[in-house]
Design a protein around this motif. Structure first.
Motif, short mmCIF file in Angstrom:
data_model
loop_
_atom_site.label_atom_id
_atom_site.label_comp_id
_atom_site.label_asym_id
_atom_site.label_seq_id
_atom_site.Cartn_x
_atom_site.Cartn_y
_atom_site.Cartn_z
N LEU A 193 0.82 -1.19 0.00
CA LEU A 193 0.00 0.00 0.00
C LEU A 193 0.86 1.25 0.00
CD1 LEU A 193 -2.63 -1.12 2.64
CD2 LEU A 193 -2.74 -1.36 0.17
N ASN A 194 0.40 2.27 -0.69
CA ASN A 194 1.12 3.53 -0.73
C ASN A 194 0.26 4.71 -0.31
OD1 ASN A 194 3.69 2.58 -1.83
ND2 ASN A 194 2.50 2.07 -3.64
N LYS A 195 -0.90 4.86 -0.97
CA LYS A 195 -1.75 6.02 -0.74
C LYS A 195 -3.15 5.59 -0.31
CE LYS A 195 0.70 8.73 -4.26
NZ LYS A 195 0.56 9.46 -5.55
N PRO A 199 -1.03 3.14 9.98
CA PRO A 199 -0.20 4.14 10.67
C PRO A 199 1.03 4.56 9.89
CG PRO A 199 0.13 1.97 11.63
CD PRO A 199 -1.02 1.83 10.67
N ASN A 200 1.47 3.76 8.91
CA ASN A 200 2.73 4.05 8.23
C ASN A 200 2.56 4.40 6.75
OD1 ASN A 200 4.21 3.35 10.62
ND2 ASN A 200 3.87 1.20 10.12
N GLU A 201 1.32 4.58 6.33
CA GLU A 201 1.08 4.86 4.91
C GLU A 201 0.82 6.34 4.67
OE1 GLU A 201 1.67 2.34 2.92
OE2 GLU A 201 1.99 1.19 4.74
N THR A 202 0.81 6.73 3.41
CA THR A 202 0.53 8.12 3.03
C THR A 202 -0.98 8.33 3.01
OG1 THR A 202 2.53 8.22 1.68
CG2 THR A 202 0.83 9.89 1.27
N VAL A 211 -10.17 6.33 -5.49
CA VAL A 211 -9.76 4.92 -5.60
C VAL A 211 -10.29 4.30 -6.89
CG1 VAL A 211 -11.72 3.95 -4.31
CG2 VAL A 211 -9.52 2.78 -4.28
N SER A 212 -11.44 4.75 -7.39
CA SER A 212 -11.97 4.23 -8.65
C SER A 212 -11.05 4.57 -9.82
CB SER A 212 -13.37 4.80 -8.91
OG SER A 212 -14.30 4.33 -7.97
N SER A 213 -10.48 5.78 -9.78
CA SER A 213 -9.58 6.22 -10.85
C SER A 213 -8.13 5.85 -10.60
CB SER A 213 -9.70 7.74 -11.02
OG SER A 213 -9.33 8.41 -9.83
N GLU A 214 -7.89 5.09 -9.51
CA GLU A 214 -6.56 4.59 -9.15
C GLU A 214 -5.57 5.70 -8.81
OE1 GLU A 214 -5.40 1.92 -12.31
OE2 GLU A 214 -6.68 0.33 -11.55
N LYS A 215 -6.09 6.84 -8.35
CA LYS A 215 -5.21 7.87 -7.82
C LYS A 215 -4.64 7.44 -6.47
CE LYS A 215 -7.59 11.74 -10.06
NZ LYS A 215 -8.38 12.98 -9.84
N VAL A 216 -5.39 6.59 -5.78
CA VAL A 216 -4.95 6.04 -4.50
C VAL A 216 -5.19 4.53 -4.52
CG1 VAL A 216 -5.46 8.18 -3.22
CG2 VAL A 216 -7.22 6.40 -3.44
N ASP A 217 -4.61 3.84 -3.55
CA ASP A 217 -4.77 2.39 -3.48
C ASP A 217 -6.08 2.00 -2.79
OD1 ASP A 217 -2.06 1.52 -4.50
OD2 ASP A 217 -1.46 2.83 -2.86
N LEU A 218 -6.43 2.74 -1.74
CA LEU A 218 -7.63 2.45 -0.96
C LEU A 218 -8.29 3.77 -0.56
CD1 LEU A 218 -6.19 -0.25 1.50
CD2 LEU A 218 -7.50 -0.70 -0.58
N ALA A 219 -9.54 3.67 -0.15
CA ALA A 219 -10.24 4.84 0.39
C ALA A 219 -11.01 4.41 1.63
CB ALA A 219 -11.19 5.44 -0.64
N VAL A 220 -11.06 5.29 2.63
CA VAL A 220 -11.79 5.02 3.87
C VAL A 220 -12.90 6.06 4.01
CG1 VAL A 220 -11.64 4.72 6.37
CG2 VAL A 220 -9.69 4.09 4.91
N VAL A 221 -14.13 5.59 4.13
CA VAL A 221 -15.29 6.48 4.24
C VAL A 221 -16.25 5.94 5.30
CG1 VAL A 221 -15.17 7.32 1.85
CG2 VAL A 221 -16.49 5.26 2.38
N PRO A 222 -17.05 6.80 5.91
CA PRO A 222 -18.05 6.33 6.88
C PRO A 222 -19.20 5.64 6.17
CG PRO A 222 -18.27 8.70 6.54
CD PRO A 222 -17.04 8.27 5.78
N LEU A 251 -12.26 0.77 1.02
CA LEU A 251 -12.69 0.42 -0.33
C LEU A 251 -11.51 0.19 -1.26
CD1 LEU A 251 -15.53 3.08 -0.72
CD2 LEU A 251 -15.77 0.69 -0.03
N SER A 252 -11.67 -0.77 -2.18
CA SER A 252 -10.62 -1.11 -3.14
C SER A 252 -11.26 -1.47 -4.47
CB SER A 252 -9.80 -2.29 -2.62
OG SER A 252 -8.92 -2.78 -3.62
N LYS A 253 -10.49 -1.35 -5.56
CA LYS A 253 -10.98 -1.79 -6.86
C LYS A 253 -10.92 -3.31 -6.99
CE LYS A 253 -10.87 0.23 -10.67
NZ LYS A 253 -10.57 0.79 -12.00
N LYS A 254 -10.14 -3.95 -6.11
CA LYS A 254 -9.97 -5.40 -6.19
C LYS A 254 -10.71 -6.07 -5.04
CE LYS A 254 -5.35 -4.89 -8.23
NZ LYS A 254 -3.90 -5.18 -8.07
#
Length: 289
Positions: free
Chosen positions: A6-8, A28-31, A45-56, A186-189
């Motif tokens: 994971l990166n972003k 704790p150690n990711e961007t 995350v859908s457009s792959e600007k990030v690896d994952l997204a966290v939402v309520p 959330l992830s695309k995979k």
């Protein structure tokens, strides 16, 4: 998915929001990259600007976050790879320059769910004070910090007060003290988060629509799970946005989607004429108290 890959990570910001705290506890150690709205997080995350997204996704008091559910159904092809449960404590905070004048608060800002969670306190203590909705509790705290000459307040957490150097003038103003919020990763995979110590609870979230003009269709759906002894921890309907009376259902099942009974349930649901969309199987994590 291993943590080192994971990166972003996108999250509903800004920094010090409840979503930030949940994200930080799991990564704790990711961007961590803040976004202003839930759709922006999901699109990132859908457009792959990030690896994952966290939402309520859901609050114990206010229920489901409709924007998250509807966006996942109508707009995005994503999967839930983990969920994080966080205890929610809301406080009233003002700029330190106004700490001796806070009884004369003129306006109060926060996320709409936070304002609703503190309804009784705000109604009885500040019934004549205008309440303004913001995209997050931390963005409301940021606004207060930028206006030292105005006697305004924000409702938010301790982290927001510390981040923006605000004075907490009333603690724990939420109406119910067993309040928790459920955040999803959330992830695309369609994969499982690995390398973390979970609560050992496996869950699958499914979205489905019923066949048209079939009497007892919902009963048939529930029977599909009942005779297989698959435990549903949640079922809820949301408008399909195609007309009055048109709904889709979101269900949480306490089982792995790869289990034979779950695969059989999906096949039977499709045979009944239902459309089925799985958001994946995932584990539950808790943020530190």
């Amino acid at each position: 998915m291993k943590e080192k890959e994971l990166n972003k990570i996108a999250y509903l910001g800004p920094e010090a929001s409840f979503t930030y705290l949940a994200t930080k506890s799991l990564f704790p150690n990711e961007t961590l990259i803040p976004y202003t709205t839930i759709p922006e997080c999901i699109e990132a995350v859908s457009s792959e600007k990030v690896d994952l997204a966290v939402v309520p996704l859901e609050n114990a008091i206010e229920g489901t976050v409709p924007l998250t559910i509807d966006y996942l159904y109508h707009e995005a092809e994503l999967f839930i790879v983990a969920e994080v449960l966080s205890k929610i404590q809301q406080h009233l905070m003002v700029h330190k320059a106004q700490k001796d004048n806070w009884h004369n608060i003129e306006e109060i800002y926060s996320h709409p769910h936070a304002l609703a969670q503190c309804h009784k306190y705000l109604f009885y203590r500040f019934s004549k004070v205008p309440l303004h909705q913001f995209s997050s509790t931390s963005s409301a705290a940021k606004l207060v910090s930028e206006n030292p000459d105005r006697c305004i307040a924000a409702v938010g957490n301790t982290s927001s007060a510390e981040k923006y150097n605000l004075e907490i003038v009333e603690k724990n103003i939420h109406d119910f003290h067993f309040n928790h919020t459920r955040f999803v990763v959330l992830s695309k995979k369609n994969i499982r988060l690995q390398g973390k110590e979970s609560e050992g609870k496996t869950k699958t979230t499914v979205m489905l629509t019923l066949p048209e003009n079939v009497s007892g269709a919902l009963h048939q759906v529930l029977s599909v799970y009942a005779w297989r002894k698959l435990d549903l921890s949640k079922i809820e309907s949301r408008p399909l946005k195609t007309g009055l009376g048109d709904y889709f259902f979101i269900m949480d099942i306490l089982a792995d989607e790869n289990e034979p009974m779950m695969k059989g349930a999906f096949e039977e649901l499709k045979a009944l004429g239902c459309t089925v969309k799985s958001l994946g199987t995932y584990d539950t994590y808790l943020t530190p108290e």
